[in-house]
Design a protein around this motif. Structure first.
Motif, mmCIF file in Angstrom:
data_model
loop_
_atom_site.group_PDB
_atom_site.id
_atom_site.type_symbol
_atom_site.label_atom_id
_atom_site.label_comp_id
_atom_site.label_asym_id
_atom_site.label_seq_id
_atom_site.Cartn_x
_atom_site.Cartn_y
_atom_site.Cartn_z
ATOM 1 N N ARG A 104 0.814 -1.225 0.000
ATOM 2 C CA ARG A 104 0.000 0.000 0.000
ATOM 3 C C ARG A 104 0.840 1.263 0.000
ATOM 4 O O ARG A 104 0.489 2.254 -0.624
ATOM 5 C CB ARG A 104 -0.940 0.023 1.217
ATOM 6 C CG ARG A 104 -2.072 -0.946 1.092
ATOM 7 C CD ARG A 104 -3.274 -0.595 1.906
ATOM 8 N NE ARG A 104 -3.944 0.629 1.475
ATOM 9 C CZ ARG A 104 -5.051 1.042 2.073
ATOM 10 N NH1 ARG A 104 -5.543 0.378 3.106
ATOM 11 N NH2 ARG A 104 -5.657 2.145 1.682
ATOM 12 N N PHE A 105 1.955 1.234 0.772
ATOM 13 C CA PHE A 105 2.697 2.495 0.956
ATOM 14 C C PHE A 105 4.058 2.493 0.281
ATOM 15 O O PHE A 105 4.779 3.471 0.337
ATOM 16 C CB PHE A 105 2.885 2.785 2.467
ATOM 17 C CG PHE A 105 1.585 2.885 3.190
ATOM 18 C CD1 PHE A 105 1.154 1.835 4.006
ATOM 19 C CD2 PHE A 105 0.744 3.978 3.008
ATOM 20 C CE1 PHE A 105 -0.067 1.905 4.659
ATOM 21 C CE2 PHE A 105 -0.481 4.047 3.653
ATOM 22 C CZ PHE A 105 -0.895 3.013 4.481
ATOM 23 N N LYS A 106 4.456 1.353 -0.275
ATOM 24 C CA LYS A 106 5.790 1.201 -0.879
ATOM 25 C C LYS A 106 6.891 1.501 0.155
ATOM 26 O O LYS A 106 8.034 1.744 -0.187
ATOM 27 C CB LYS A 106 5.970 2.141 -2.088
ATOM 28 C CG LYS A 106 4.853 2.082 -3.121
ATOM 29 C CD LYS A 106 4.820 0.753 -3.848
ATOM 30 C CE LYS A 106 3.723 0.717 -4.912
ATOM 31 N NZ LYS A 106 2.351 0.650 -4.310
ATOM 32 N N ALA A 107 6.492 1.533 1.419
ATOM 33 C CA ALA A 107 7.498 1.726 2.475
ATOM 34 C C ALA A 107 6.871 1.247 3.779
ATOM 35 O O ALA A 107 5.683 1.459 4.016
ATOM 36 C CB ALA A 107 7.867 3.197 2.597
ATOM 37 N N ALA A 108 7.684 0.548 4.579
ATOM 38 C CA ALA A 108 7.159 0.075 5.872
ATOM 39 C C ALA A 108 8.345 -0.134 6.808
ATOM 40 O O ALA A 108 9.452 -0.451 6.351
ATOM 41 C CB ALA A 108 6.400 -1.234 5.687
ATOM 42 N N GLU A 109 8.073 0.054 8.089
ATOM 43 C CA GLU A 109 9.132 -0.183 9.087
ATOM 44 C C GLU A 109 8.589 -1.156 10.123
ATOM 45 O O GLU A 109 7.647 -0.842 10.855
ATOM 46 C CB GLU A 109 9.542 1.132 9.758
ATOM 47 C CG GLU A 109 10.706 0.958 10.722
ATOM 48 C CD GLU A 109 11.216 2.290 11.256
ATOM 49 O OE1 GLU A 109 11.218 3.275 10.478
ATOM 50 O OE2 GLU A 109 11.570 2.339 12.433
ATOM 51 N N ILE A 110 9.117 -2.358 10.095
ATOM 52 C CA ILE A 110 8.595 -3.416 10.981
ATOM 53 C C ILE A 110 9.722 -3.958 11.844
ATOM 54 O O ILE A 110 10.746 -4.379 11.312
ATOM 55 C CB ILE A 110 8.047 -4.611 10.154
ATOM 56 C CG1 ILE A 110 7.368 -4.152 8.868
ATOM 57 C CG2 ILE A 110 7.175 -5.511 11.020
ATOM 58 C CD1 ILE A 110 5.938 -3.786 8.983
ATOM 59 N N PRO A 111 9.547 -3.974 13.157
ATOM 60 C CA PRO A 111 10.582 -4.601 13.995
ATOM 61 C C PRO A 111 10.760 -6.058 13.586
ATOM 62 O O PRO A 111 9.790 -6.753 13.302
ATOM 63 C CB PRO A 111 10.001 -4.487 15.410
ATOM 64 C CG PRO A 111 9.019 -3.366 15.341
ATOM 65 C CD PRO A 111 8.453 -3.410 13.949
ATOM 66 N N LEU A 112 12.025 -6.480 13.541
ATOM 67 C CA LEU A 112 12.340 -7.871 13.182
ATOM 68 C C LEU A 112 11.833 -8.764 14.313
ATOM 69 O O LEU A 112 12.154 -8.509 15.478
ATOM 70 C CB LEU A 112 13.870 -7.993 13.083
ATOM 71 C CG LEU A 112 14.447 -9.169 12.329
ATOM 72 C CD1 LEU A 112 13.935 -9.229 10.906
ATOM 73 C CD2 LEU A 112 15.955 -9.101 12.347
#
Ligand code: EPZ
Length: 423
Positions: A104-112
């Motif tokens: 959806r955003f072409k960018a995401a920040e997810i904790p491993l």
């Protein structure tokens, strides 16, 4: 923290209703991120992991309600594409939000997701797939930073049929116009349930029978309504509880063919059972339990999630049985606890050798993961005397109202909290 007191030596009798599948509903709930339309899911079990997933969706900006087994999700302003570590560390499956947010955003920040009791549990197969779809994956301070100028369809071969990676990549590909092919995918029934939901949302997702998923993605997906498939791990767990206690139990509301390899092994071990369209009736028996060798494998092989409950069953076999855990590197934490209850089990690398004993004895034990916890519950039902199980929150992650369902069958399982209740 809650504990269970289990009074052993009681036969079970009656019917147990199986709930909706935890491992189907978690990715399906995450799929609601792919649309701003209303999204309704029925037969959702009231589990800790479900409540954690709903917290995650709320933290990302969705409006969520959960009433009598139905979850309703609606848009509530702009979605966020960052997930707080606090929520990810509670449940590995929270990493499944990566696919929808990237799409959806072409960018995401997810904790491993960290490792867990079962082992390291990396996400390399997920990340490799995202790269094949055009994303850049960078690790920074324990987070996975995903970004893409544009995503494009691709043909992706998974090095191992990872359930989570299959689901993450399915969801991402459904929002990429064009045809994406996933090869060497997981074939668990939970994959089929997610595919049905994504198809209802307007993507085209089908298995071509060669271990491949063919996905026609769309630029926009719509809302949908769906009822979750029955939980094959819960049903298998209750079938094994009935067999281990030599009881008369009808496991209802399940899909027997999702447990077919377990049922084959149970029959070979000497358990009389009747298989109906949506039930399995485990019958009482007093003949010996035949020891068998099983090896866990991706579906339709022997489910790794049923390895622990099966091990408890084999502790009472007449002779030497063997379990080869081929999926996770550390999934025998229940073995030493069963030994404390009088079982004769030795483990070496992926192999557990079980020499059957006449009976188990109640003891004070501790659950280390959800399926191992249920294995201890079954052992407590079989044992002479009382068993106290600590860290019941593990069991609550994957089993809806376990003491209620077992006590309705004639068991005596009491939940208590030593910090609050004075027993
Ligand atoms: C799902 O976990 C289930 N969880 C697990 O159920 C289940 O045990 C597992 O599938 C296997 O059937 C949910 O569905 C929420 P995998 P998942 O990716 O997707 C390795 C339960 O008891 N691997 O198929 O995490 C991994 O380390 C839970 O309900 C990689 O190396 O499982 C493991 O050894 C426990 N790299 C093996 O593959 C990756 O990128 C299988 O993992 C991904 C996985």
């Amino acid at each position: 923290m809650d504990r269970f007191l289990v009074e052993g030596g009681r036969k079970l009798k009656g019917t147990v209703q199986i709930s909706g599948s935890k491992n189907a509903c978690l990715p399906i709930l995450v799929a609601s991120l792919l649309t701003d339309d209303p999204f309704v899911l029925h037969r959702v079990p009231n589990l800790r992991d479900v409540r954690t997933t709903l917290k995650i969706l709320t933290a990302l900006g969705k409006q969520v309600s959960f009433q009598d087994g139905t979850v309703t999700i609606a848009a509530n302003g702009k979605l966020k594409n960052k997930l707080p570590y606090e929520l990810v560390k509670q449940m590995r499956a929270s990493f499944w939000v990566a696919g929808p947010l990237l799409a959806r955003f072409k960018a995401a920040e997810i904790p491993l997701p960290g490792g867990c009791a079962l082992g390291a549990r990396p996400v390399d197969i997920h990340l490799r797939g995202f790269e094949r779809l055009g994303a850049r994956c960078v690790m920074e301070k324990g987070n996975v930073l995903l970004s893409a100028k544009a995503l494009h369809p691709a043909k992706i071969t998974l090095r191992f049929p990872s359930v989570g990676a299959t689901q993450n990549l399915m969801m991402c590909a459904c929002l990429i116009p064009g045809e994406t092919i996933l090869e060497n995918v997981a074939k668990e029934p939970e994959i089929d349930d997610l595919a049905a939901v994504l198809s209802k949302m307007g993507a085209v997702v089908f298995a071509d029978g060669k271990g491949r998923l063919v996905i026609q993605g769309k630029s926009q997906l719509r809302g949908m309504e769906h009822t979750v498939v029955a939980d094959r791990i819960e049903s298998g767990s209750y079938m094994l509880a009935a067999a281990a206690t030599r009881s008369d139990v009808r496991v209802e509301g399940c899909v027997p063919e999702h447990n077919s390899i377990l049922l084959d092994y149970m029959e070979e071990a000497g358990v009389p059972l009747e298989i109906g369209p949506n039930y399995v009736h485990i019958k009482p028996y007093d003949t010996p339990i035949k020891p068998l060798r099983i090896k866990t494998a991706p579906y339709p092989g022997f489910a790794t999630d049923l390895q622990a409950p099966w091990m408890t069953f084999m502790t009472l076999a007449t002779g030497a049985a063997e379990v080869d855990e081929d999926i996770f590197e550390n999934r025998f934490m229940h073995a030493p606890e069963l030994v404390r209850m009088g079982a004769d089990i030795t483990t070496e690398k992926s192999i557990a050798r079980i020499n059957g004993v006449k009976s188990l004895s109640g003891a004070h034990v501790m659950a280390s993961d959800l399926r191992g916890g249920f294995a201890l519950l079954i052992a407590g039902l079989c044992a002479n005397g009382t068993t106290e199980i600590e860290r019941v929150y593990h069991i609550d992650r994957g089993y809806e109202n376990p003491e209620g369902k077992l006590n309705a069958l004639g068991a005596k399982v009491t939940r208590y909290n030593p910090d609050k209740d004075d027993f």
